[in-house]
Design a protein around this motif. Structure first.
Motif, PDB file in Angstrom:
ATOM      1  N   LEU A  89       0.857  -1.184   0.000  1.00  0.00           N
ATOM      2  CA  LEU A  89       0.000   0.000   0.000  1.00  0.00           C
ATOM      3  C   LEU A  89       0.888   1.226   0.000  1.00  0.00           C
ATOM      4  N   GLU A  90       0.575   2.205  -0.843  1.00  0.00           N
ATOM      5  CA  GLU A  90       1.380   3.423  -0.908  1.00  0.00           C
ATOM      6  C   GLU A  90       1.257   4.186   0.400  1.00  0.00           C
ATOM      7  N   ASP A  91       2.393   4.456   0.997  1.00  0.00           N
ATOM      8  CA  ASP A  91       2.421   5.120   2.287  1.00  0.00           C
ATOM      9  C   ASP A  91       1.639   6.436   2.287  1.00  0.00           C
ATOM     10  N   HIS A  92       1.917   7.315   1.307  1.00  0.00           N
ATOM     11  CA  HIS A  92       1.294   8.657   1.337  1.00  0.00           C
ATOM     12  C   HIS A  92      -0.168   8.612   0.929  1.00  0.00           C
ATOM     13  N   ALA A  93      -0.593   7.504   0.258  1.00  0.00           N
ATOM     14  CA  ALA A  93      -2.008   7.404  -0.122  1.00  0.00           C
ATOM     15  C   ALA A  93      -2.864   6.980   1.069  1.00  0.00           C
ATOM     16  N   CYS A  94      -2.228   6.312   2.043  1.00  0.00           N
ATOM     17  CA  CYS A  94      -3.004   5.763   3.165  1.00  0.00           C
ATOM     18  C   CYS A  94      -2.972   6.697   4.361  1.00  0.00           C
ATOM     19  N   THR A  95      -3.750   7.758   4.312  1.00  0.00           N
ATOM     20  CA  THR A  95      -3.742   8.644   5.475  1.00  0.00           C
ATOM     21  C   THR A  95      -5.067   8.587   6.218  1.00  0.00           C
ATOM     22  N   SER A  96      -6.084   7.969   5.619  1.00  0.00           N
ATOM     23  CA  SER A  96      -7.355   7.892   6.351  1.00  0.00           C
ATOM     24  C   SER A  96      -7.936   6.497   6.199  1.00  0.00           C
ATOM     25  N   GLY A  97      -9.032   6.254   6.940  1.00  0.00           N
ATOM     26  CA  GLY A  97      -9.706   4.954   6.803  1.00  0.00           C
ATOM     27  C   GLY A  97      -9.110   3.850   7.657  1.00  0.00           C
ATOM     28  N   PHE A  98      -8.296   4.220   8.671  1.00  0.00           N
ATOM     29  CA  PHE A  98      -7.781   3.189   9.565  1.00  0.00           C
ATOM     30  C   PHE A  98      -8.837   2.828  10.617  1.00  0.00           C
ATOM     31  N   ASN A  99      -9.006   1.520  10.861  1.00  0.00           N
ATOM     32  CA  ASN A  99      -9.912   1.063  11.912  1.00  0.00           C
ATOM     33  C   ASN A  99      -9.133   0.280  12.953  1.00  0.00           C
ATOM     34  N   VAL A 100      -9.362   0.598  14.210  1.00  0.00           N
ATOM     35  CA  VAL A 100      -8.628  -0.061  15.285  1.00  0.00           C
ATOM     36  C   VAL A 100      -9.605  -0.811  16.178  1.00  0.00           C
ATOM     37  N   MET A 101      -9.329  -2.108  16.399  1.00  0.00           N
ATOM     38  CA  MET A 101     -10.161  -2.954  17.245  1.00  0.00           C
ATOM     39  C   MET A 101      -9.560  -3.024  18.635  1.00  0.00           C
ATOM     40  N   ILE A 102     -10.329  -2.679  19.647  1.00  0.00           N
ATOM     41  CA  ILE A 102      -9.825  -2.661  21.019  1.00  0.00           C
ATOM     42  C   ILE A 102     -10.540  -3.718  21.855  1.00  0.00           C
ATOM     43  N   LYS A 103      -9.757  -4.532  22.553  1.00  0.00           N
ATOM     44  CA  LYS A 103     -10.348  -5.442  23.535  1.00  0.00           C
ATOM     45  C   LYS A 103     -10.231  -4.797  24.904  1.00  0.00           C
ATOM     46  N   GLU A 104     -11.351  -4.702  25.617  1.00  0.00           N
ATOM     47  CA  GLU A 104     -11.315  -4.152  26.971  1.00  0.00           C
ATOM     48  C   GLU A 104     -11.442  -5.300  27.962  1.00  0.00           C
ATOM     49  N   SER A 105     -10.631  -5.244  29.020  1.00  0.00           N
ATOM     50  CA  SER A 105     -10.730  -6.261  30.063  1.00  0.00           C
ATOM     51  C   SER A 105     -10.830  -5.582  31.415  1.00  0.00           C
ATOM     52  N   CYS A 106     -11.585  -6.196  32.313  1.00  0.00           N
ATOM     53  CA  CYS A 106     -11.688  -5.620  33.638  1.00  0.00           C
ATOM     54  C   CYS A 106     -11.867  -6.770  34.613  1.00  0.00           C
ATOM     55  N   ASP A 107     -11.116  -6.724  35.706  1.00  0.00           N
ATOM     56  CA  ASP A 107     -11.134  -7.869  36.591  1.00  0.00           C
ATOM     57  C   ASP A 107     -10.905  -7.429  38.022  1.00  0.00           C
ATOM     58  N   GLY A 108     -11.661  -7.982  38.944  1.00  0.00           N
ATOM     59  CA  GLY A 108     -11.421  -7.705  40.358  1.00  0.00           C
ATOM     60  C   GLY A 108     -10.355  -8.650  40.879  1.00  0.00           C
ATOM     61  N   MET A 109      -9.453  -8.145  41.720  1.00  0.00           N
ATOM     62  CA  MET A 109      -8.436  -9.006  42.310  1.00  0.00           C
ATOM     63  C   MET A 109      -8.768  -9.169  43.784  1.00  0.00           C
ATOM     64  N   GLY A 110      -8.698 -10.384  44.270  1.00  0.00           N
ATOM     65  CA  GLY A 110      -9.034 -10.643  45.670  1.00  0.00           C
ATOM     66  C   GLY A 110      -8.152  -9.855  46.607  1.00  0.00           C
ATOM     67  N   ASP A 111      -7.355 -10.579  47.364  1.00  0.00           N
ATOM     68  CA  ASP A 111      -6.620  -9.948  48.442  1.00  0.00           C
ATOM     69  C   ASP A 111      -5.296  -9.387  47.933  1.00  0.00           C
ATOM     70  N   VAL A 112      -5.131  -8.067  47.968  1.00  0.00           N
ATOM     71  CA  VAL A 112      -3.837  -7.515  47.569  1.00  0.00           C
ATOM     72  C   VAL A 112      -3.182  -6.814  48.758  1.00  0.00           C
ATOM     73  N   SER A 113      -3.610  -7.199  49.999  1.00  0.00           N
ATOM     74  CA  SER A 113      -3.108  -6.459  51.152  1.00  0.00           C
ATOM     75  C   SER A 113      -1.632  -6.739  51.371  1.00  0.00           C
ATOM     76  N   GLU A 114      -0.951  -5.774  51.970  1.00  0.00           N
ATOM     77  CA  GLU A 114       0.448  -5.958  52.319  1.00  0.00           C
ATOM     78  C   GLU A 114       0.495  -6.977  53.447  1.00  0.00           C
ATOM     79  N   LYS A 115       1.477  -7.852  53.394  1.00  0.00           N
ATOM     80  CA  LYS A 115       1.499  -8.921  54.388  1.00  0.00           C
ATOM     81  C   LYS A 115       2.321  -8.553  55.624  1.00  0.00           C
ATOM     82  N   HIS A 116       2.599  -7.268  55.871  1.00  0.00           N
ATOM     83  CA  HIS A 116       3.423  -6.943  57.032  1.00  0.00           C
ATOM     84  C   HIS A 116       2.869  -5.713  57.721  1.00  0.00           C
ATOM     85  N   GLY A 117       3.477  -5.348  58.855  1.00  0.00           N
ATOM     86  CA  GLY A 117       3.016  -4.167  59.563  1.00  0.00           C
ATOM     87  C   GLY A 117       1.895  -4.530  60.500  1.00  0.00           C
ATOM     88  N   GLY A 118       1.755  -3.709  61.582  1.00  0.00           N
ATOM     89  CA  GLY A 118       0.713  -4.013  62.548  1.00  0.00           C
ATOM     90  C   GLY A 118      -0.607  -3.442  62.106  1.00  0.00           C
TER      91      GLY A 118
END
Length: 499
Positions: A89-118
């Protein structure tokens, strides 16, 4: 020497973080600042402060969605240019018409507490929201076909999965979660209506973005889409089947739910226009009982499907060791002894240590023909052993189809046979294993049997769109938080997000 606080980053490093490259949107994004140089922001910016038990300004850090996308695209600049050259594809001819597919992920994480300290042990939970650029394609002027110029080869690696937002919050805390993710949703909606103008390979080019929220486990999908929790009689996030219907007709369902429909149903639930009783109303809206606030792709998450089905097989194995098919409700002690026998056998023969909660690695090792052979040594009757082997054999034929990144290439034969295999699997469940599936079935077994072919026909793949990359990155979150983040509450999320 690589981990510096943000203000001492060298110029080369600044270019790797969002907020470095200039860009513009046409038309400008609604309600989003036009500034390009926005780095890490407080995820609650824009919300009025409240008097609360914890100072809220430490709970979340994020990038602005559009700025993060620009940074991710600039990371792919060389790949995009290479793709254009390879497709002649000619570089300078391709300036528009790009489509980008995005995957979204979201996740809860259980215990992330610090394991030290009172001090009191507070359960610290976190939620991570991230994006992966799945593909970039171009529709050249006058062409009717899109040409893919970049496709992520490892869509489930933590390397391709860019974090957008980190929050210290329990994923079940709906109010806080919606408050923090609300601005992301607003930015995403604004971007759907607009084109990004960004310099790639020395020329300004225009990109449109398509978002697919597919990296969610079922709990998160139900939360985002306003459905009842997983134990609901409305068993599925893709169709309206009830648990009883799904157990009698295991295979023939089609994907009908969608974000728009959920919003409409929520309005019905809220207004009850036909003045129905609670039960009638609930049946009308099929389990939608809260306002959907984020659009998810109606699909099935391959990783959690694997985990859910392995959990179920683990229980079937215990039932078969105890010959439940010929007993009425066995006692707790009996069940415990079968489980102990199963764990001991798996540990001895497969070196598979028992786990508190089923995880992906355990699931992969349990769902194999060799695991079944090992379990069969504990099953008294030959007839039951045969049924178990057959069940696992069919499952192993079906699994690659929803695990593969590109099933049409990687396992075409199994893809063709999927419907037939799922039919046989369903027949086996409702005959040999009727004691377990009479009037009930697990959420993921239903999806595995009923919805896989349709989703693959629509999206081309299930495995590529899984939450696996985001889940692997959870490990990084824990590590960075421990090793590479300043200990102060005000900075730790910022440092983790940067890494």
């Amino acid at each position: 020497q690589i981990f510096q606080p943000l203000h001492t980053l060298r110029a080369a490093e600044k270019s790797l973080l969002p907020g470095y490259h200039p860009f513009e949107w046409q038309p400008a994004l609604k309600n989003v600042s036009p500034s390009c140089y926005v780095g890490i922001i407080n995820g609650l910016s824009g919300w009025a402060g409240t008097v609360d038990d914890s100072p809220a300004d430490t709970i979340t850090r994020r990038f602005r969605y559009d700025v993060a996308l620009v940074s991710a695209l600039k990371d792919l600049e060389e790949d995009i240019m290479k793709g254009l050259r390879e497709r002649k594809l000619e570089d300078h001819a391709c300036t528009s018409g790009f489509n980008v597919m995005i995957k979204e992920s979201c996740d809860g994480m259980g215990d992330v507490s610090e394991k030290h300290g009172g001090g009191p042990a507070i359960p610290e939970k976190a939620v991570r929201f991230s994006i992966t650029i799945m593909s970039v394609s171009i529709q050249a002027d006058g062409e009717d076909k899109e040409v893919v110029i970049f496709r992520e080869s490892k869509p489930n690696s933590e390397l391709s999965c860019k974090p957008l937002c980190l929050i210290f919050v329990d994923e079940s805390d709906h109010e806080t979660l919606t408050a923090v993710l609300g601005p992301l949703v607003a930015e995403r909606n604004a971007m759907k209506e607009s084109r990004l103008i960004l310099s790639v390979g020395g020329l300004p080019r225009s990109f449109r973005f398509h978002f697919r929220g597919s990296g969610y486990d079922e709990k998160m999908v139900r939360e985002m889409e306003g459905l009842e929790a997983s134990g609901s009689t409305y068993i599925c996030t893709l169709c309206d089947a009830t648990r009883a219907e799904a157990s009698h007709n295991m295979v023939l369902h089609s994907v009908t739910r969608s974000h728009e429909e959920n919003l409409e149903r929520y309005e019905l639930w809220r207004t009850n226009p036909f003045l129905e009783s609670a039960a009638e109303l609930r049946d009308r809206v099929k389990g939608v009982s809260a306002k959907p606030f984020m659009e998810t792709q109606p699909t099935l998450d391959a990783l959690h499907c694997d985990i859910g089905n392995a959990t179920e097989f683990y229980k079937i194995f215990q039932d078969e060791i105890g010959e439940v098919f010929q007993k009425a409700n066995p006692s707790r002690e009996e069940r415990r002894s079968w489980r102990a026998a199963l764990d001991k056998q798996l540990r001895k023969k497969l070196k598979l240590k028992p786990v508190m909660r089923m995880n992906g690695n355990y699931a992969r090792r349990l769902m194999t023909q060799e695991a079944v052979e090992v379990v069969c040594e504990l099953v008294p009757s030959e007839e039951r052993r045969k049924a178990l082997r057959e069940l696992m054999g069919l499952y192993i034929q079906m699994k690659p189809v929803w695990r593969a990144t590109c099933p049409a290439k990687e396992c075409p034969d199994q893809l063709c046979r999927y419907s037939f295999n799922s039919q046989s699997f369903a027949e086996l469940l409702s005959s040999s294993f009727k004691y377990r599936y009479d009037g009930k079935i697990t959420n993921y077994l239903h999806k595995t049997l009923a919805h896989v072919p349709e989703i693959i026909e629509r999206d081309g793949s299930i495995g590529a769109w899984a939450s696996e990359g985001n889940e692997s990155a959870n490990k990084l979150f824990r590590r960075f938080r421990k090793m590479n983040a300043r200990q102060s509450k005000a900075f730790e999320l910022e440092d983790v997000l940067k890494h």
